[in-house]
Design a protein around this motif. Structure first.
Motif, PDB file in Angstrom:
ATOM      1  N   ARG A 341       0.830  -1.215   0.000  1.00 13.74           N
ATOM      2  CA  ARG A 341       0.000   0.000   0.000  1.00 13.74           C
ATOM      3  C   ARG A 341       0.863   1.263   0.000  1.00 13.74           C
ATOM      4  N   ALA A 342       2.040   1.130   0.614  1.00 11.63           N
ATOM      5  CA  ALA A 342       2.926   2.297   0.695  1.00 11.63           C
ATOM      6  C   ALA A 342       3.380   2.763  -0.681  1.00 11.63           C
ATOM      7  N   VAL A 343       3.548   1.806  -1.601  1.00  8.48           N
ATOM      8  CA  VAL A 343       3.981   2.203  -2.951  1.00  8.48           C
ATOM      9  C   VAL A 343       2.786   2.398  -3.889  1.00  8.48           C
ATOM     10  N   ASP A 344       1.598   1.955  -3.441  1.00  8.80           N
ATOM     11  CA  ASP A 344       0.383   2.131  -4.258  1.00  8.80           C
ATOM     12  C   ASP A 344      -0.333   3.394  -3.789  1.00  8.80           C
ATOM     13  N   LYS A 345       0.215   4.521  -4.122  1.00  8.68           N
ATOM     14  CA  LYS A 345      -0.286   5.789  -3.600  1.00  8.68           C
ATOM     15  C   LYS A 345      -1.674   6.131  -4.136  1.00  8.68           C
ATOM     16  N   ASP A 346      -2.047   5.607  -5.319  1.00 11.95           N
ATOM     17  CA  ASP A 346      -3.358   5.919  -5.883  1.00 11.95           C
ATOM     18  C   ASP A 346      -4.417   4.898  -5.470  1.00 11.95           C
ATOM     19  N   ARG A 347      -4.059   3.940  -4.634  1.00 15.37           N
ATOM     20  CA  ARG A 347      -4.974   2.902  -4.132  1.00 15.37           C
ATOM     21  C   ARG A 347      -5.669   2.133  -5.276  1.00 15.37           C
ATOM     22  N   SER A 352       3.790  -1.706  -9.655  1.00 19.32           N
ATOM     23  CA  SER A 352       4.639  -2.048 -10.799  1.00 19.32           C
ATOM     24  C   SER A 352       5.500  -3.264 -10.448  1.00 19.32           C
ATOM     25  N   THR A 353       5.918  -3.952 -11.472  1.00 19.04           N
ATOM     26  CA  THR A 353       6.763  -5.129 -11.243  1.00 19.04           C
ATOM     27  C   THR A 353       8.101  -4.731 -10.621  1.00 19.04           C
ATOM     28  N   SER A 354       8.594  -3.532 -10.933  1.00 20.88           N
ATOM     29  CA  SER A 354       9.858  -3.091 -10.327  1.00 20.88           C
ATOM     30  C   SER A 354       9.698  -2.867  -8.832  1.00 20.88           C
ATOM     31  N   ASP A 355       8.529  -2.298  -8.424  1.00 17.86           N
ATOM     32  CA  ASP A 355       8.264  -2.126  -6.991  1.00 17.86           C
ATOM     33  C   ASP A 355       8.140  -3.487  -6.302  1.00 17.86           C
ATOM     34  N   PHE A 356       7.498  -4.439  -6.981  1.00 19.18           N
ATOM     35  CA  PHE A 356       7.356  -5.786  -6.409  1.00 19.18           C
ATOM     36  C   PHE A 356       8.738  -6.399  -6.159  1.00 19.18           C
ATOM     37  N   ARG A 357       9.633  -6.243  -7.140  1.00 16.02           N
ATOM     38  CA  ARG A 357      10.988  -6.782  -6.988  1.00 16.02           C
ATOM     39  C   ARG A 357      11.670  -6.172  -5.759  1.00 16.02           C
ATOM     40  N   TRP A 374      11.018 -15.184 -11.928  1.00 12.07           N
ATOM     41  CA  TRP A 374      10.004 -16.216 -12.181  1.00 12.07           C
ATOM     42  C   TRP A 374       8.691 -15.849 -11.490  1.00 12.07           C
ATOM     43  N   LEU A 375       8.767 -15.338 -10.258  1.00 14.78           N
ATOM     44  CA  LEU A 375       7.562 -14.897  -9.546  1.00 14.78           C
ATOM     45  C   LEU A 375       6.887 -13.746 -10.295  1.00 14.78           C
ATOM     46  N   VAL A 376       7.687 -12.848 -10.798  1.00 14.10           N
ATOM     47  CA  VAL A 376       7.134 -11.713 -11.553  1.00 14.10           C
ATOM     48  C   VAL A 376       6.343 -12.222 -12.757  1.00 14.10           C
ATOM     49  N   ARG A 377       6.902 -13.190 -13.492  1.00 12.72           N
ATOM     50  CA  ARG A 377       6.197 -13.723 -14.671  1.00 12.72           C
ATOM     51  C   ARG A 377       4.919 -14.452 -14.275  1.00 12.72           C
ATOM     52  N   LYS A 378       4.940 -15.083 -13.126  1.00 12.63           N
ATOM     53  CA  LYS A 378       3.743 -15.781 -12.664  1.00 12.63           C
ATOM     54  C   LYS A 378       2.622 -14.806 -12.298  1.00 12.63           C
ATOM     55  N   PHE A 379       2.977 -13.734 -11.673  1.00  8.22           N
ATOM     56  CA  PHE A 379       1.968 -12.776 -11.214  1.00  8.22           C
ATOM     57  C   PHE A 379       1.584 -11.774 -12.301  1.00  8.22           C
ATOM     58  N   ASP A 380       2.409 -11.647 -13.318  1.00  7.55           N
ATOM     59  CA  ASP A 380       2.129 -10.717 -14.421  1.00  7.55           C
ATOM     60  C   ASP A 380       2.088 -11.504 -15.740  1.00  7.55           C
ATOM     61  N   ARG A 381       1.109 -12.396 -15.831  1.00  9.51           N
ATOM     62  CA  ARG A 381       1.026 -13.282 -16.996  1.00  9.51           C
ATOM     63  C   ARG A 381       0.731 -12.518 -18.291  1.00  9.51           C
ATOM     64  N   GLN A 382       0.062 -11.370 -18.180  1.00  7.22           N
ATOM     65  CA  GLN A 382      -0.289 -10.602 -19.378  1.00  7.22           C
ATOM     66  C   GLN A 382       0.801  -9.603 -19.779  1.00  7.22           C
ATOM     67  N   CYS A 383       1.906  -9.635 -19.060  1.00  6.15           N
ATOM     68  CA  CYS A 383       3.046  -8.744 -19.369  1.00  6.15           C
ATOM     69  C   CYS A 383       2.635  -7.262 -19.389  1.00  6.15           C
ATOM     70  N   ILE A 387       1.362  -5.709 -11.134  1.00  4.94           N
ATOM     71  CA  ILE A 387       0.909  -6.905 -10.381  1.00  4.94           C
ATOM     72  C   ILE A 387      -0.202  -6.483  -9.455  1.00  4.94           C
ATOM     73  N   SER A 388      -1.317  -7.235  -9.509  1.00  2.49           N
ATOM     74  CA  SER A 388      -2.448  -6.951  -8.608  1.00  2.49           C
ATOM     75  C   SER A 388      -2.228  -7.698  -7.299  1.00  2.49           C
ATOM     76  N   TYR A 389      -2.455  -7.009  -6.180  1.00  2.22           N
ATOM     77  CA  TYR A 389      -2.225  -7.658  -4.878  1.00  2.22           C
ATOM     78  C   TYR A 389      -3.514  -7.821  -4.087  1.00  2.22           C
ATOM     79  N   ARG A 390      -4.655  -7.759  -4.760  1.00  2.00           N
ATOM     80  CA  ARG A 390      -5.922  -7.955  -4.056  1.00  2.00           C
ATOM     81  C   ARG A 390      -6.042  -9.364  -3.517  1.00  2.00           C
TER      82      ARG A 390
END
Length: 390
Positions: A341-347, A352-357, A374-383, A387-390
């Protein structure tokens, strides 16, 4: 009595016979007894009522020696397991043994591996065993059976009502013979274990085998190791496995199966709600990442399922990343959500995948760069780079 008989017929006594007479098992494998030694032994054993297992493998008995053994079995009522492998019996010896089989009431297990038996020999066995219900285990491996032999044995399987274990490994059943075997298996009602290792089985036989598996309801083990089965043959066999509800063990190692065939096999197991499969050996097949993921899913429904396979180490390492991440999620869900949530300022519930890393790296979990990617590709299958964290 044994010593007297040996002296009279001019053969050297085997000391092991003297030591083990009176016990339930007499193991004389590799003693070079020969025909005369068999004659002396038979004279004693016809009166014995304690030995239940007689091992005579590799003794150069030939047809003459087998004749004495068979004569003994006409009087002996205790021996139920007989190993006559590697005695150069050939067709003449097969003829003698088949006569014993026709009048057998006590011997339940016969091993005849490596005896130079050919297609003519199978005719004798098939005729003797068509209506037999006494013999439960028959080993005919390492012989010289081909097309005609397969036809005779297929006819035997169709009419036999006793054999539960049949080993036909290391023969050379050509297409016609193999198809005939499958036809016999299709209607057989007693066979539980069928070993067909190294028989040159290919896709030409797979359809017949598939049809047999659709109907047969007793087979629990099928060993097709070291044949010529490829991905196409696997797909055909799988059409039989898709409805089979009794087979528990399937061995397919040392074939030409790839990760594609392995995945087809696993999908079939997953979709067959009646499957009894517990052990699959594809230990020489290098599987892919999708196979590993599907296997984890299948084993949730079939926890007893064991599959032997090969896998590149980096795939295993990648997959371990997910379990490590899930453990971290369970342990630190509160702090992780705060970081997200700290990096998702717009809620937007997306980052972003870079923030996830960066978040994963800061968590100090033992994940290397490849695992994180590999985790990034799994969570961002549509490239989408998010990444959604809901």
């Amino acid at each position: 009595m044994y010593l007297q008989v040996c002296s009279r017929i001019g053969t050297v006594p085997v000391r092991r016979v003297l030591r083990h007479l009176g016990q339930s098992s007499l193991d004389l494998n590799h003693y070079g007894i020969g025909p005369l030694g068999a004659k002396a032994l038979a004279k004693v054993l016809q009166y014995d009522n304690t030995i239940t297992s007689l091992e005579l493998e590799d003794n150069s008995l030939k047809a003459e020696g087998i004749h004495y053994v068979v004569e003994m079995l006409q009087l002996n009522t205790s021996i139920n397991s007989l190993n006559l492998s590697k005695n150069d019996l050939r067709v003449e010896g097969a003829h003698i043994i088949s006569k014993m089989m026709s009048h057998n009431y006590y011997v339940k297990c016969i091993r005849l591996a490596g005896n130079g038996l050919d297609d003519a020999s199978t005719k004798y066995f098939a005729d003797a065993l068509k209506g037999d219900y006494v013999i439960k285990e028959l080993d005919l491996s390492y012989n010289k059976f081909s097309n005609i032999g397969g036809e005779h044995l297929g006819q035997m399987l169709a009419g036999n009502a006793g054999i539960e274990v049949l080993d036909l490994s290391w023969n050379n059943f050509a297409m016609k013979g193999a198809v005939a075997l499958c036809a016999g298996l299709k209607v057989n009602t007693t066979l539980k274990r069928l070993l067909l290792v190294s028989n040159g089985f290919s896709s030409f036989v797979a359809d017949s085998l598939s049809q047999a598996l659709k109907i047969n309801s007793t087979l629990v083990l099928l060993d097709l190791s070291n044949n010529l089965i490829d991905d196409y043959a696997v797909s055909m066999i799988c059409s039989g496995l898709a409805v089979n509800g009794t087979l528990k063990v399937l061995k397919l190692s040392h074939n030409t199966i790839t990760s594609v065939g392995a995945l087809t096999l696993l999908k079939t197991v997953k979709n067959n709600t009646r499957t009894a499969l517990e052990d699959i050996d594809i230990s020489t097949v290098l599987v892919c990442e999708v196979f590993m993921e599907l296997l984890a899913d299948v084993q949730k429904r079939l926890p007893a399922l064991v599959i032997q396979y090969k896998v590149v180490p980096h795939i295993t390492k990648r997959l371990s990343a997910m379990s490590l991440f899930k453990n971290y999620l369970q342990e630190q869900r509160g702090s992780l959500m705060e970081s997200l949530r700290a990096v998702d300022k717009d809620r937007t519930t997306k980052i972003s995948t870079s923030d996830f890393r960066n978040i994963i790296k800061s968590a100090e979990k033992p994940l290397d760069r490849n695992q994180i990617e590999w985790l990034v590709r799994k969570f961002d299958r549509q490239c989408t780079a998010t990444i959604s964290y809901r």
